[in-house]
Design a protein around this motif. Structure first.
Motif, mmCIF file in Angstrom:
data_model
loop_
_atom_site.group_PDB
_atom_site.id
_atom_site.type_symbol
_atom_site.label_atom_id
_atom_site.label_comp_id
_atom_site.label_asym_id
_atom_site.label_seq_id
_atom_site.Cartn_x
_atom_site.Cartn_y
_atom_site.Cartn_z
ATOM 1 N N CYS A 189 0.848 -1.189 0.000
ATOM 2 C CA CYS A 189 0.000 0.000 0.000
ATOM 3 C C CYS A 189 0.884 1.240 0.000
ATOM 4 N N HIS A 219 -9.296 -3.247 -2.022
ATOM 5 C CA HIS A 219 -8.294 -2.577 -1.175
ATOM 6 C C HIS A 219 -8.588 -1.074 -1.102
ATOM 7 N N HIS A 268 -10.035 1.797 2.001
ATOM 8 C CA HIS A 268 -9.517 3.118 2.383
ATOM 9 C C HIS A 268 -10.656 4.110 2.627
ATOM 10 N N ILE A 319 -0.675 -1.148 -3.961
ATOM 11 C CA ILE A 319 -2.032 -0.772 -4.329
ATOM 12 C C ILE A 319 -2.359 0.622 -3.810
#
Ligand code: ZN
Length: 187
Positions: free
Chosen positions: A91, A133, A137, A187
């Motif tokens: 990330c 993913h 967030h 990602i």
């Protein structure tokens, strides 16, 4: 276009729940373009508005090898999901950390494009992982939340130590950092 600053774990602003996008205007278009530029420069394959401290339900992704297929999902919802698949994730907000995470293998997503037009798509493979993913967030959730608290604490300490050593200097993001040793993408 401008590159935006990416918030890093454990910044509490990453825990903000994003609000729906209601106005599809020129400033929103500029935000999308800036997020894409930031994602490509990082480099990463996805970015949520939360990560650049804009708390709107908006994500951008590009999982193509050629880095030429930008996709925008605004106010995304998962309508259905199927199967389970584990893959190694990284990330942009948790630099240099890669861990195997389980996600749905296929998802049906409903979202709006940059003009506010609704669309539905079935996603699988890396794109399905990436969108799930990024949607986390928007809920203030990070991939490290799927790990044990012990492991998450170790990652937090490691990143804080690295930030202290770096001082005020900006992060250097070597191209090699875009992938882990096993080829997982950030990602
Ligand atoms: Zn992320």
């Amino acid at each position: 276009m401008a590159q935006l600053t990416i918030l890093e774990f454990p910044d509490p602003r990453l825990r903000t729940r994003a609000a729906p996008v209601q106005v599809f205007d020129a400033p929103l278009g500029r935000l999308i373009d800036d997020m894409l530029e930031t994602m490509y420069a990082a480099p990463g394959i996805g970015l949520a508005a939360t990560q650049v401290n804009v708390h709107l339900r908006l994500i951008v992704v590009d999982v193509s090898e050629t880095r030429s297929e930008p996709q925008v999902f605004i106010n995304p919802q998962i309508l259905a999901s199927e199967g389970v698949e584990q893959s190694e994730e990284g990330c942009l907000s948790v630099p240099q950390i890669f861990e195997p995470i389980e996600r749905a293998a296929c998802v049906r997503v409903r979202a709006q494009d940059r003009h506010g037009v609704w669309f539905e798509r079935d996603l699988d493979g890396l794109l399905a992982v990436c969108v799930q993913h990024e949607m986390d967030h928007l809920e203030g959730k990070l991939f490290v939340d799927y790990l044990s608290s012990l492991k998450r604490e170790r990652i937090r300490r490691r990143l804080e130590k690295e930030r202290r050593e770096r001082g005020a200097a900006p992060r250097v993001r070597p191209a090699a950092a875009a992938r882990s040793a096993t080829g997982a993408k950030v990602i």
